[in-house]
Design a protein around this motif. Structure first.
Motif, mmCIF file in Angstrom:
data_model
loop_
_atom_site.group_PDB
_atom_site.id
_atom_site.type_symbol
_atom_site.label_atom_id
_atom_site.label_comp_id
_atom_site.label_asym_id
_atom_site.label_seq_id
_atom_site.Cartn_x
_atom_site.Cartn_y
_atom_site.Cartn_z
ATOM 1 N N LEU A 1 -32.758 12.485 4.401
ATOM 2 C CA LEU A 1 -32.015 11.995 5.501
ATOM 3 C C LEU A 1 -32.682 12.554 6.877
ATOM 4 C CD1 LEU A 1 -28.426 12.225 4.190
ATOM 5 C CD2 LEU A 1 -29.895 10.036 4.449
ATOM 6 N N SER A 2 -33.370 13.605 6.735
ATOM 7 C CA SER A 2 -33.966 14.027 7.933
ATOM 8 C C SER A 2 -35.140 13.548 8.185
ATOM 9 C CB SER A 2 -34.195 15.870 7.629
ATOM 10 O OG SER A 2 -35.274 16.085 6.852
ATOM 11 N N GLU A 3 -35.623 12.640 7.272
ATOM 12 C CA GLU A 3 -36.914 12.053 7.454
ATOM 13 C C GLU A 3 -36.925 10.556 7.513
ATOM 14 O OE1 GLU A 3 -38.862 13.119 3.875
ATOM 15 O OE2 GLU A 3 -38.941 15.160 4.306
ATOM 16 N N SER A 4 -35.913 9.966 6.985
ATOM 17 C CA SER A 4 -35.822 8.421 7.131
ATOM 18 C C SER A 4 -34.214 8.043 7.170
ATOM 19 C CB SER A 4 -36.384 8.030 5.832
ATOM 20 O OG SER A 4 -35.519 8.580 4.745
ATOM 21 N N GLY A 5 -34.128 6.765 7.615
ATOM 22 C CA GLY A 5 -32.814 6.313 7.719
ATOM 23 C C GLY A 5 -32.182 5.994 6.317
ATOM 24 N N PHE A 6 -30.814 5.253 6.384
ATOM 25 C CA PHE A 6 -30.359 4.806 5.328
ATOM 26 C C PHE A 6 -29.205 3.932 5.776
ATOM 27 C CE2 PHE A 6 -27.781 8.389 7.038
ATOM 28 C CZ PHE A 6 -26.646 7.995 7.147
ATOM 29 N N TRP A 7 -28.406 3.470 4.878
ATOM 30 C CA TRP A 7 -27.645 2.294 5.048
ATOM 31 C C TRP A 7 -26.134 2.769 4.388
ATOM 32 C CZ3 TRP A 7 -28.186 -2.236 7.510
ATOM 33 C CH2 TRP A 7 -29.364 -2.703 7.781
ATOM 34 N N LEU A 8 -25.165 2.650 4.948
ATOM 35 C CA LEU A 8 -23.816 2.784 4.691
ATOM 36 C C LEU A 8 -23.347 1.472 4.434
ATOM 37 C CD1 LEU A 8 -22.788 5.229 7.582
ATOM 38 C CD2 LEU A 8 -22.496 5.604 5.019
ATOM 39 N N LEU A 9 -23.186 1.156 3.277
ATOM 40 C CA LEU A 9 -22.505 -0.036 2.739
ATOM 41 C C LEU A 9 -21.085 -0.148 2.259
ATOM 42 C CD1 LEU A 9 -25.685 -1.561 0.914
ATOM 43 C CD2 LEU A 9 -25.069 -1.773 3.321
ATOM 44 N N GLY A 10 -20.207 -0.888 2.707
ATOM 45 C CA GLY A 10 -18.903 -1.119 2.159
ATOM 46 C C GLY A 10 -18.146 0.141 2.852
#
Length: 172
Positions: A105-114
Motif C-alpha cells: 500500500l505504501s507503493e501503489s494504489g488500491f480500490w475500496l469496493l462496496g
C-alpha cells in the motif's frame, strides 16, 4: 459479494481471496481460485510475503470484514457484523491487515469496493487502509451524499460515481 470473483473467474484471471482470522490475529485465511481445488490455506504474515502474490500476477481481494463464499462457508468465523465485532476489530485493527499489503500500500494504489462511509464502522475500516497507503485510493459508489463526498475528498479518495456492476463488467 461474489461479483468481482465471478468476473475474474469468467475471464480466467489468477486471483485469491484473503480474510483475517479473528481468533488468531496476524493469521489469514487464503483461498486460491486459480487452483482447481480452491483449497483454504492458513497463512502468517511471513507466508504471505513469501508467496509474493501481487508480483506473481495475482489479483488479491482482501475481505476486511470477512467473507462467505458461494457455499456459505469460507471465513464465516471472520465475519464482522455486530457492534461488538467492530469493537474487537478496532482493538486489533493494526494486525488485521497483512504486513505484505501494508508494504504494498505504501507503493501503489488500491480500490475500496462496496464500502460507503456512512457509518463510523466503515470509516474506521477505510481509515485503517488509508493509514498505510501512499498510492491513490479509489472507490466506486453510485450515489454519495454531501457528507460522503466531503469525507472521501478529505481522505484523498478518488470517487467514481458508477454502479459497482458496471465497474466490474468493465474490468475485462
Amino acid at each position: 459479494d461474489l461479483l468481482l470473483e465471478q468476473t475474474l473467474q469468467a475471464h480466467q484471471k489468477k486471483f485469491v481471496v484473503l480474510c483475517h482470522s479473528p481468533d488468531n490475529m496476524g493469521t489469514f485465511t487464503l483461498k486460491d481460485y486459480s487452483e482447481p481445488s480452491h483449497q483454504l490455506q492458513q497463512c502468517s504474515n511471513e507466508d504471505l510475503s513469501e508467496k509474493a502474490l501481487l508480483e506473481a500476477g495475482y489479483t488479491v481481494i482482501f475481505k476486511m470484514l470477512g467473507y462467505f463464499d458461494a457455499q456459505g462457508a469460507f471465513c464465516q468465523n471472520a465475519l464482522i457484523a455486530s457492534e461488538s465485532d467492530f469493537f474487537k476489530f478496532s482493538q486489533y485493527q493494526e494486525q488485521s491487515i497483512p504486513e505484505y499489503f501494508k508494504r504494498r500500500l505504501s507503493e501503489s494504489g488500491f480500490w475500496l469496493l462496496g464500502h460507503y462511509p456512512k457509518s463510523w464502522e466503515k470509516r474506521l475500516m477505510i481509515n485503517q487502509m488509508l493509514a498505510h497507503a501512499k498510492g491513490q485510493a479509489s472507490t466506486v459508489l453510485p450515489d454519495v451524499n454531501e457528507f460522503a463526498r466531503v469525507y472521501l475528498e478529505n481522505q484523498n479518495v478518488k470517487h467514481y460515481p458508477m454502479d459497482l456492476n458496471e465497474f466490474v463488467a468493465g474490468l475485462e
